[in-house]
Design a protein around this motif. Structure first.
Motif, PDB file in Angstrom:
ATOM      1  N   ASN A   7      61.434  16.354  -6.234  1.00 56.96           N
ATOM      2  CA  ASN A   7      60.741  17.432  -6.935  1.00 56.96           C
ATOM      3  C   ASN A   7      61.491  17.735  -8.229  1.00 56.96           C
ATOM      4  O   ASN A   7      62.447  17.032  -8.588  1.00 56.96           O
ATOM      5  N   SER A   8      61.095  18.789  -8.928  1.00 53.72           N
ATOM      6  CA  SER A   8      61.709  19.106 -10.221  1.00 53.72           C
ATOM      7  C   SER A   8      63.189  19.431 -10.100  1.00 53.72           C
ATOM      8  O   SER A   8      63.947  19.272 -11.072  1.00 53.72           O
ATOM      9  N   SER A   9      63.614  19.883  -8.910  1.00 58.08           N
ATOM     10  CA  SER A   9      65.007  20.274  -8.731  1.00 58.08           C
ATOM     11  C   SER A   9      65.913  19.134  -8.285  1.00 58.08           C
ATOM     12  O   SER A   9      67.122  19.333  -8.118  1.00 58.08           O
ATOM     13  N   THR A  10      65.344  17.956  -8.071  1.00 59.18           N
ATOM     14  CA  THR A  10      66.125  16.824  -7.580  1.00 59.18           C
ATOM     15  C   THR A  10      67.231  16.456  -8.554  1.00 59.18           C
ATOM     16  O   THR A  10      66.999  16.323  -9.758  1.00 59.18           O
TER      17      THR A  10
ATOM     18  N   GLU B 104      64.511  17.463 -13.669  1.00 58.14           N
ATOM     19  CA  GLU B 104      64.138  18.459 -14.673  1.00 58.14           C
ATOM     20  C   GLU B 104      64.542  17.996 -16.067  1.00 58.14           C
ATOM     21  O   GLU B 104      63.786  18.156 -17.033  1.00 58.14           O
TER      22      GLU B 104
ATOM     23  N   ASP C  49      55.951  18.835  -7.586  1.00 57.64           N
ATOM     24  CA  ASP C  49      56.621  19.806  -6.728  1.00 57.64           C
ATOM     25  C   ASP C  49      55.921  20.029  -5.388  1.00 57.64           C
ATOM     26  O   ASP C  49      56.250  20.981  -4.666  1.00 57.64           O
TER      27      ASP C  49
END
Length: 432
Positions: free
Chosen positions: A134-137, A163, A258
């Motif tokens: 996801n975007s936080s990976t 990100e 996400d």
């Protein structure tokens, strides 16, 4: 909003026309009658072919031997991709934003990106579980990439996670990549199978990684000023995909970036087509290309890729762009009747378009490994250096279709009567 290149962004044309202009030789029907009589007589006399005859060595007789085509690109927003079959003058028109991925139906397991809406993709070599991304990976090992700085110079960029990758994945001058080390987030300009940014899909499941996909740009609805075009709108979002294969079909896993779960669909190869198209935005397979033997030229309108452009390594989008069907065994080359160097134009000695005959064809110059030979070089726009918007009259093109027929083709317009861009026109003739 993605920062977009200024290349090829001059021009206009606002009135949509769906006219399909077809000019046939006046003697065509009579010619067909005599040809059919000769063929029937030949069959009655011969009865059967000799052992030395090879099937498929005689080209099929085209239905149309000459025509002028008004390409339905759709005006200054250039919303359409248009596929054209020279043997029939039939066209297939599709919206260029209806798909993102094209699954190859040949022996290799390849997936193409839709360059007409600026789709890009980046492999995450550390991940095989799509639901983990996801975007936080964050990456265990940061990606070592390059990007243009404020001075338009290549500089090193360290990308620690998804990100940060999102900032340089959409196509623009400032997108990330590294040509020297083969890191490119677009398919190659030439369209070769070996040039897909998505690696060849492996039949060994564990070899297939997760990719982040920038779904490109919307087709804008605004009307530009006369003399301009407006082809690139808002960003269409980020997705994640993983692709598996058994060799005869693909299994596509996809989701918004996400999402915590994903969708899965099977896409079966069909040898009648070059690719089977799919939209991860709309979650559906899409009819795009005609059968591979039924088109020669694809006027894709907009085309994008990352590469070295006059010393600037970046991503750029071009308009008024034409490709030919290299995957379908169509060959093409350019004939230059004049060359300009340092402002001085000199004739090359090549025959004019009207004078060019079948005997003038240079078989060795036909390009089967570069679909972008026509590209946008058939017209010129003022660009950075000024000048006049016009069709280039110092060149035309020779085409050999998959059936062995030869044509000469020349562009004659790319604006309508009101000076609006996005209305290309070309003429062509069968070479006998």
């Amino acid at each position: 909003m993605v920062l977009l290149p200024a290349i090829s962004c001059w021009g206009t044309e606002g009135l949509f026309t769906s006219n399909f202009c077809l000019i046939l030789n006046s003697d065509l029907n009579m010619k067909r009658f005599f040809i059919s009589q000769i063929l029937v007589t030949g069959l009655l006399i011969a009865g059967c072919s000799s052992d030395d005859d090879s099937p498929g060595t005689t080209p099929e007789i085209p239905v149309v031997e000459s025509a002028t085509i008004d390409v339905e690109s759709g005006g200054p927003n250039q919303p359409n991709q248009v596929y054209i079959d020279l043997s029939t003058s039939e066209t297939t028109v599709v919206k260029r934003d209806t798909w993102e991925l094209g699954f190859y139906s040949g022996s290799q397991n390849r997936v193409f990106l839709n360059a007409a809406i600026l789709v890009t993709a980046a492999e995450l070599s550390e991940f095989t579980d799509i639901d983990e991304v996801n975007s936080s990976t964050v990456f265990e090992t940061p990606l070592a990439l390059k990007g243009l700085n404020a001075q338009f110079q290549l500089a090193d960029v360290s990308v620690a996670g998804v990100e940060e990758l999102k900032a340089g994945l959409p196509l623009s001058y400032y997108m990330y990549g590294d040509l020297d080390n083969g890191i490119i987030f677009t398919d190659s300009k030439e369209g070769a199978l070996s040039g897909t940014t998505i690696a060849e899909v492996s039949t060994t499941e564990s070899n297939n990684k997760v990719y982040i996909v920038s779904a490109g740009s919307e087709i804008p609805a605004g009307t530009p000023d006369p003399g301009d075009i407006l082809t690139t709108g808002d960003h269409r979002g980020f997705y994640k995909i993983r692709i598996l294969t058994d060799g005869s079909s693909y299994t596509l896993q996809y989701a918004e970036l996400d999402a915590t779960t994903h969708e899965e669909v099977v896409i079966t190869k069909d040898d009648s087509y070059n690719i089977k198209a799919f939209s991860i935005v709309n979650g559906a397979e899409v009819a795009v290309e005609p059968p591979k033997e039924d088109w020669d030229i694809n006027f894709t309108s907009v085309y994008s890729y990352y590469g070295n452009m006059g010393g600037l390594v970046a991503g750029a989008a071009y308009s008024d762009y034409a490709l030919h069907n290299t995957l379908g065994n169509v060959g093409l080359y350019t004939v230059f009747t004049a060359e300009t160097t340092d402002g001085e134009t000199v004739e090359t000695g090549a025959p004019s378009f009207d004078e060019f005959t079948r005997a003038d064809v240079k078989e060795s110059e036909l390009k089967y490994n570069d679909r972008a030979v026509i590209g946008s070089d058939w017209r010129q726009t003022p660009g950075f250096g000024g000048g006049t918007a016009q069709v280039r009259n110092d060149r035309y093109f020779v085409v050999k279709d998959a059936s062995g027929n030869y044509y000469k083709l020349q562009f004659t317009a790319f604006m309508n009567a009101f000076g609006h861009r996005g209305y290309p026109q070309f003429k062509y003739e069968l070479l006998e």
